[in-house]
Design an enzyme around this catalytic site. Sequence first.
Site, PDB file in Angstrom:
ATOM      1  CD  GLN A 169      45.620  44.232  44.494  1.00  0.00           C
ATOM      2  OE1 GLN A 169      46.544  43.598  44.940  1.00  0.00           O
ATOM      3  NE2 GLN A 169      44.943  43.845  43.436  1.00  0.00           N
ATOM      4  CG  PHE A 170      45.253  48.830  39.165  1.00  0.00           C
ATOM      5  CD1 PHE A 170      44.103  48.898  38.389  1.00  0.00           C
ATOM      6  CD2 PHE A 170      46.166  47.821  38.926  1.00  0.00           C
ATOM      7  CE1 PHE A 170      43.879  47.970  37.385  1.00  0.00           C
ATOM      8  CE2 PHE A 170      45.952  46.889  37.923  1.00  0.00           C
ATOM      9  CZ  PHE A 170      44.804  46.964  37.152  1.00  0.00           C
ATOM     10  CB  THR A 171      42.176  45.430  41.238  1.00  0.00           C
ATOM     11  OG1 THR A 171      42.857  44.816  42.325  1.00  0.00           O
ATOM     12  CG2 THR A 171      42.889  45.114  39.931  1.00  0.00           C
TER      13      THR A 171
END
Length: 149
Positions: A78-80
């Site tokens: 989940q890079f966000t």
Amino acid sequence: MKAVVQRVINSSVAIDGKTISSIDRGLNVLLGISVDDTIEDAKYLKNKIFNLRIFEDENGKLNKSLMDVKGDIIIISQFTLYGDCTRGRRPSFIKALSGKEAEELYEYFISLFKEEDLNVGTGIFGADMKVSIENDGPVTLILESKKTF
């Protein structure tokens, strides 16, 4: 590293309408990896999550860990989580690690849980995933491998 950890009744990941991974009672972990993260961050966060006492005992107190309840875990990149929204209206992801280095650290993090006696589900790094989470409680925690204070 940053993780959103949710105690779940069940959770699953689908890609193009097909479920690729699912778990029953346990933890859903959304994992963000920053440009500053190392293997040591992965080890620290794994140990923190693995030993979190967020499952109820016979008295209704949060005294049991994932291992105590023989729960499952699903880990989704989940890079966000490293989106910076302090300026403007579009998040900046400059602090998020990307590419091969991020995928390798994500896979290493998963491997640490696979060493334990757990059912480990995963997403697919970089894929457009649909994640279903049936949060239990709800119990949701945000953990970080680096001190922010």
